[in-house]
Design a protein around this motif. Structure first.
Motif, PDB file in Angstrom:
ATOM      1  N   THR A 174     -12.846  -0.775  -3.217  1.00 18.10           N
ATOM      2  CA  THR A 174     -13.171   0.537  -3.782  1.00 18.10           C
ATOM      3  C   THR A 174     -12.046   1.554  -3.573  1.00 18.10           C
ATOM      4  OG1 THR A 174     -14.330   1.204  -1.755  1.00 18.10           O
ATOM      5  CG2 THR A 174     -15.654   0.209  -3.505  1.00 18.10           C
ATOM      6  N   THR A 175     -11.184   1.338  -2.586  1.00 17.39           N
ATOM      7  CA  THR A 175     -10.095   2.286  -2.330  1.00 17.39           C
ATOM      8  C   THR A 175      -8.806   1.921  -3.064  1.00 17.39           C
ATOM      9  OG1 THR A 175      -9.384   1.061  -0.363  1.00 17.39           O
ATOM     10  CG2 THR A 175     -10.986   2.854  -0.040  1.00 17.39           C
ATOM     11  N   ARG A 176      -8.663   0.647  -3.413  1.00 19.45           N
ATOM     12  CA  ARG A 176      -7.396   0.164  -3.962  1.00 19.45           C
ATOM     13  C   ARG A 176      -6.970   0.916  -5.226  1.00 19.45           C
ATOM     14  NH1 ARG A 176      -6.887  -6.057  -5.472  1.00 19.45           N
ATOM     15  NH2 ARG A 176      -8.876  -5.546  -6.476  1.00 19.45           N
ATOM     16  N   GLU A 177      -7.878   1.125  -6.140  1.00 15.31           N
ATOM     17  CA  GLU A 177      -7.517   1.762  -7.409  1.00 15.31           C
ATOM     18  C   GLU A 177      -6.911   3.142  -7.187  1.00 15.31           C
ATOM     19  OE1 GLU A 177      -9.518   3.053 -11.703  1.00 15.31           O
ATOM     20  OE2 GLU A 177     -10.676   1.834 -10.276  1.00 15.31           O
ATOM     21  N   GLU A 178      -7.526   3.916  -6.296  1.00 15.63           N
ATOM     22  CA  GLU A 178      -7.022   5.259  -6.020  1.00 15.63           C
ATOM     23  C   GLU A 178      -5.656   5.204  -5.339  1.00 15.63           C
ATOM     24  OE1 GLU A 178      -8.711   9.332  -4.033  1.00 15.63           O
ATOM     25  OE2 GLU A 178      -9.181   7.451  -2.988  1.00 15.63           O
ATOM     26  N   MET A 179      -5.523   4.342  -4.330  1.00 15.08           N
ATOM     27  CA  MET A 179      -4.259   4.257  -3.596  1.00 15.08           C
ATOM     28  C   MET A 179      -3.132   3.751  -4.493  1.00 15.08           C
ATOM     29  SD  MET A 179      -3.517   2.527   0.128  1.00 15.08           S
ATOM     30  CE  MET A 179      -3.976   3.987   1.071  1.00 15.08           C
TER      31      MET A 179
ATOM     32  N   GLN B 128       0.794  -1.223   0.000  1.00 16.04           N
ATOM     33  CA  GLN B 128       0.000   0.000   0.000  1.00 16.04           C
ATOM     34  C   GLN B 128       0.834   1.285   0.000  1.00 16.04           C
ATOM     35  OE1 GLN B 128      -2.203  -1.258   3.661  1.00 16.04           O
ATOM     36  NE2 GLN B 128      -4.034  -0.783   2.445  1.00 16.04           N
ATOM     37  N   SER B 129       2.011   1.252   0.586  1.00 21.58           N
ATOM     38  CA  SER B 129       2.766   2.488   0.826  1.00 21.58           C
ATOM     39  C   SER B 129       3.614   2.925  -0.366  1.00 21.58           C
ATOM     40  CB  SER B 129       3.681   2.307   2.040  1.00 21.58           C
ATOM     41  OG  SER B 129       2.925   2.144   3.226  1.00 21.58           O
TER      42      SER B 129
ATOM     43  N   ALA C 271      -2.924   4.076  -7.683  1.00 19.87           N
ATOM     44  CA  ALA C 271      -2.590   5.139  -8.642  1.00 19.87           C
ATOM     45  C   ALA C 271      -1.609   6.118  -8.014  1.00 19.87           C
ATOM     46  CB  ALA C 271      -3.856   5.863  -9.085  1.00 19.87           C
ATOM     47  N   ASP C 272      -1.795   6.411  -6.725  1.00 18.54           N
ATOM     48  CA  ASP C 272      -0.874   7.312  -6.031  1.00 18.54           C
ATOM     49  C   ASP C 272       0.490   6.655  -5.824  1.00 18.54           C
ATOM     50  OD1 ASP C 272      -2.499   9.580  -5.777  1.00 18.54           O
ATOM     51  OD2 ASP C 272      -3.557   8.706  -4.080  1.00 18.54           O
ATOM     52  N   VAL C 273       0.495   5.366  -5.510  1.00 23.06           N
ATOM     53  CA  VAL C 273       1.758   4.641  -5.386  1.00 23.06           C
ATOM     54  C   VAL C 273       2.515   4.699  -6.712  1.00 23.06           C
ATOM     55  CG1 VAL C 273       2.787   2.345  -5.140  1.00 23.06           C
ATOM     56  CG2 VAL C 273       1.042   3.096  -3.520  1.00 23.06           C
ATOM     57  N   ALA C 274       1.813   4.419  -7.806  1.00 22.45           N
ATOM     58  CA  ALA C 274       2.439   4.440  -9.139  1.00 22.45           C
ATOM     59  C   ALA C 274       2.944   5.837  -9.481  1.00 22.45           C
ATOM     60  CB  ALA C 274       1.432   3.966 -10.187  1.00 22.45           C
ATOM     61  N   HIS C 275       2.179   6.860  -9.110  1.00 25.75           N
ATOM     62  CA  HIS C 275       2.592   8.235  -9.376  1.00 25.75           C
ATOM     63  C   HIS C 275       3.940   8.540  -8.729  1.00 25.75           C
ATOM     64  CE1 HIS C 275       2.659  12.626  -9.500  1.00 25.75           C
ATOM     65  NE2 HIS C 275       2.799  12.610  -8.177  1.00 25.75           N
ATOM     66  N   PHE C 276       4.093   8.157  -7.454  1.00 24.76           N
ATOM     67  CA  PHE C 276       5.336   8.463  -6.758  1.00 24.76           C
ATOM     68  C   PHE C 276       6.497   7.597  -7.240  1.00 24.76           C
ATOM     69  CE2 PHE C 276       2.458  10.506  -3.627  1.00 24.76           C
ATOM     70  CZ  PHE C 276       3.074  11.758  -3.614  1.00 24.76           C
ATOM     71  N   GLU C 277       6.205   6.379  -7.663  1.00 24.43           N
ATOM     72  CA  GLU C 277       7.276   5.558  -8.242  1.00 24.43           C
ATOM     73  C   GLU C 277       7.798   6.192  -9.534  1.00 24.43           C
ATOM     74  OE1 GLU C 277       5.986   1.543  -8.724  1.00 24.43           O
ATOM     75  OE2 GLU C 277       6.041   1.104  -6.587  1.00 24.43           O
ATOM     76  N   THR C 278       6.876   6.604 -10.383  1.00 25.53           N
ATOM     77  CA  THR C 278       7.267   7.249 -11.642  1.00 25.53           C
ATOM     78  C   THR C 278       7.978   8.571 -11.378  1.00 25.53           C
ATOM     79  OG1 THR C 278       5.405   6.223 -12.788  1.00 25.53           O
ATOM     80  CG2 THR C 278       6.420   8.129 -13.844  1.00 25.53           C
ATOM     81  N   LYS C 279       7.425   9.332 -10.479  1.00 27.21           N
ATOM     82  CA  LYS C 279       8.032  10.629 -10.130  1.00 27.21           C
ATOM     83  C   LYS C 279       9.446  10.432  -9.590  1.00 27.21           C
ATOM     84  CE  LYS C 279       7.353  14.610  -7.044  1.00 27.21           C
ATOM     85  NZ  LYS C 279       7.599  15.622  -8.096  1.00 27.21           N
TER      86      LYS C 279
END
Length: 537
Positions: free
Chosen positions: A464-469, A417-418, A471-479
Motif C-alpha cells: 500500500t505504500t509502494r505506489e506513493e513512495m 526505495q530512496s 511516485a516520489d522517487v520518480a518525481h525527484f528523478e524527473t526533477k
C-alpha cells in the motif's frame, strides 16, 4: 490515550532498528552475503544521449559518509600515505582500526574527487564502480600494500582516462603488491568504459594478476560479484589488457596447465560459471531478443541492447527485485481479500499479495514462512537490497564542460526505495549531514537515516505504500534531469565567461537544495507512516 500511542511508536521504533541490525547480522552469516555490490556499465553508443555510464551499489556495512577531496599540488619530496581500514570509519576523522600500509611517491598534482567508501568520480569525468568478486582464498596476500579502495583513490587523483587508470593500477600492484580479495572495478571516462578484475598471486608473492576488458560502445555490461572476463585477446589492445604475469602465474599456481583454453574467470575466479541471477536478469532485460538461458554454462560478457538505454533505465534497474517474475520472493505471500457492496455485504473475494509482503525479507522472516509452508520464499539475490549503504549511477558526457559533464546520481540506503541526488564533477561542497556514517549504528546527524526511517516503515505495508513512495522517487528523478538541464546551461555560460568560482557555488547550492528537498519529503513520509502504522492500521 496519548501514553498508549507513544508506547506504540516507541515499540515500533525499537522493532525497526532491531530488524535492521538483525537483518545485517543475518546477511553476514548468509551464504549469499558475498554478493555485495552491483555495477552496470553502458557504452556511449548504447545510451539515448551519448553519455557513458558506470554505476555501483555499496551493499553492506560500509561507511556512508562522503566528502569532496580538493585538488592539490605537492613538493617533489612528498610521499602519499596508503591506508587500510577506511571502509568502516564513521567520519573522515575517525582513525579507529585504520592503519598505515605504506607510502609511495606523491604526484606533483592531483585532481579533486568524490570520496565515497569506494572513491567514485573525479573532476575530469573519470568514474569508477566496484564489486567484490572474492575468488579463492589461496590467492590472497594480505601483506600487499593496496586494498581496492586505495587503488581507486590514487587512480582518481592522478588519471583522466580509463586506460591510464588501468595502467597505473597495474604498475602499483606489480611494485607494491595487492592485498585484497578478488575485486572488479568498472572504470569509465568520457569515451569508453572498462571492466578490470584483480586477484592476488598467493600469500608468498608480492604482486597480483589482473585483466581488463572494454565494454563495446554499443553494449551494456554488468559486474555483480563474479569474475566475468573470459578469453583474453591481448593482440587486440583496443579491447583487452592484462598483467604481464597473467599466464605464467596461472601455471605456477597450478590453476592452468597451459593446454586447456584459458578463461580468466575460470582460472582465477574460482566459480563454476561466470554469472548468477543478477547478471542474467540485467542482460536479459536489456536484450530480450537474445533469449539468454539461465541454465547456460556462460553468458556473453556484454550485450547489445534491443533499444538504447537512458539513465532512467539504469536507475530503474537498481530498484529491481524481480517482482512479477518467477524469481519474485513475494509471489507466494498471499491473502484473501473480501469484496463488499454498499450495504457492507460480502459479494466475493480475491486472492492478492499480502499488504505486508515486500521483496526484502530478513532471514528470520524467510525461515518462519518456510517453516509454516516449505518453499514459500525461495531466496533470490535482488539488485536492490535493504542493507545497501549507498549507490550511484554516473553519467559522463564529452560534449559538456567537465564540471557538469560528469554527474553521480547518488542515493543512500535501499536503492529500491530512496531518491537520487545529483552530485556534479565540479561540486566542491556537500551537505553537513554527509560527513557522518549511519551504517554502523543509528545517528540522527547522518544523512542515511533521513531516508532509512521512512524506507523501513514503508515495508510494514509495502503493497500500500509502494505506489506513493515510487511516485516520489520518480518525481525527484524527473526533477533532477529536467532542472539539471537548465542548471547545466547556466553553468556552461558561467564557465565560458571565466566565472568558475560562481559556477562552483551554484553547483554546491544545487546539490544542497536538492538534498534538502528529498529529506523533507522523506520526513513527511516517515511521519505519515508512523501515524498510520503506530496506531495499528
Amino acid at each position: 490515550m496519548k501514553k498508549t500511542f507513544l508506547l506504540a511508536l516507541m515499540s515500533l521504533s525499537i522493532a525497526l532498528q532491531f530488524t535492521y541490525a538483525q537483518g545485517a547480522l543475518e546477511q553476514k552469516n548468509d551464504p549469499f552475503f558475498g554478493e555485495s555490490c552491483t555495477s552496470i556499465m553502458v557504452g556511449k553508443k548504447a545510451t539515448t544521449d551519448g553519455s557513458v555510464i558506470t554505476s555501483h551499489t555499496c551493499d553492506g556495512r560500509y561507511r556512508t559518509w562522503l566528502s569532496i577531496e580538493n585538488a592539490q599540488k605537492f613538493d617533489k619530496k612528498e610521499t602519499h600515505k596508503v591506508y587500510k581500514g577506511t571502509l568502516k570509519t564513521e567520519t573522515a576523522w575517525d582513525q579507529r582500526k585504520v592503519e598505515l600500509a605504506g607510502e609511495i611517491d606523491e604526484a606533483k598534482s592531483t585532481f579533486a574527487y568524490l570520496n565515497t567508501a569506494y572513491p567514485c568520480l573525479n573532476e575530469k569525468q573519470l568514474a569508477i564502480g566496484e564489486t567484490t568478486i572474492v575468488g579463492p582464498e589461496e590467492l590472497v596476500n594480505d601483506k600487499g600494500m593496496f586494498l581496492i579502495e586505495e587503488l581507486e583513490r590514487i587512480a582518481l587523483q592522478r588519471c583522466t582516462t580509463a586506460r591510464d587508470a588501468i595502467k597505473l593500477i597495474g604498475k602499483l600492484i606489480k611494485k607494491h603488491g595487492y592485498g585484497d580479495w578478488g575485486e572488479c572495478i568498472t572504470i569509465a571516462d568520457k569515451k569508453e568504459v572498462w571492466q578490470l578484475e584483480i586477484f592476488g598471486e598467493g600469500p608468498d608473492q608480492i604482486g597480483g594478476v589482473w585483466a581488463a576488458q572494454r565494454i563495446p560502445d554499443d553494449h551494456v555490461g554488468i559486474s555483480a560479484n563474479i569474475s566475468r572476463i573470459g578469453k583474453l585477446d591481448l593482440k587486440n589492445s583496443d579491447y583487452f589488457m592484462a598483467s604481464d604475469n597473467v599466464f605464467e602465474a596461472a601455471k605456477r599456481l597450478k590453476r592452468w596447465d597451459g593446454k586447456k583454453e584459458f578463461k580468466f574467470w575460470e582460472v582465477y575466479g574460482g566459480v563454476e560459471k561466470p554469472f548468477k541471477i543478477r547478471e542474467f536478469f540485467v542482460l536479459n532485460h536489456f536484450a530480450p531478443s537474445l533469449n539468454l538461458d539461465f541454465e547456460a554454462d556462460e553468458l556473453p560478457f556484454s550485450v547489445k541492447p534491443d533499444k538504447k538505454i537512458s539513465v532512467y533505465d539504469v536507475m530503474a534497474m537498481y530498484r529491481e527485485t524481480y517482482e512479477g517474475t518467477q524469481y519474485d520472493m513475494t509471489q507466494n505471500l498471499k491473502v484473501i481479500k473480501k469484496r463488499y457492496n454498499d450495504k457492507k455485504e460480502v459479494i466475493g473475494q480475491d486472492t492478492v499479495i499480502a499488504p505486508n509482503a515486500h521483496p526484502w525479507p530478513t532471514g528470520n522472516t524467510r525461515n518462519l514462512s518456510n517453516f509454516l509452508k516449505e518453499g514459500t520464499i525461495e531466496y533470490q539475490r535482488t539488485v536492490a537490497v535493504s542493507w545497501c549503504s549507498y549507490s550511484f549511477v554516473t553519467q559522463l558526457r564529452d560534449w559538456l564542460p567537465d564540471e557538469i559533464g560528469g554527474v553521480a546520481w547518488f542515493s543512500f540506503d535501499n536503492p529500491g526505495q530512496s531518491p537520487r541526488i545529483p552530485i556534479y564533477a565540479g561540486t566542491t561542497e556537500l551537505p553537513e549531514s554527509f560527513n557522518y556514517c549511519g551504517q554502523k549504528r543509528f545517528r540522527a546527524d547522518a544523512a542515511i537515516w533521513a531516508y532509512r526511517k521512512a524506507n523501513k516503515l514503508a515495508t510494514v505495508e509495502w503493497q500500500t505504500t509502494r505506489e506513493e513512495m515510487m511516485a516520489d522517487v520518480a518525481h525527484f528523478e524527473t526533477k533532477g534531469l529536467e532542472d539539471g538541464a537548465i542548471l547545466e546551461t547556466k553553468i556552461e555560460k558561467l564557465i565560458k565567461a571565466g566565472q568558475k568560482d560562481e559556477a562552483r557555488k551554484l553547483l554546491n547550492q544545487y546539490t544542497k537544495d536538492f538534498t534538502g528537498a528529498t529529506m523533507l519529503r522523506w520526513k513527511e513520509l516517515e511521519n505519515k507512516y508512523w501515524g498510520k502504522f503506530g496506531l495499528g492500521f
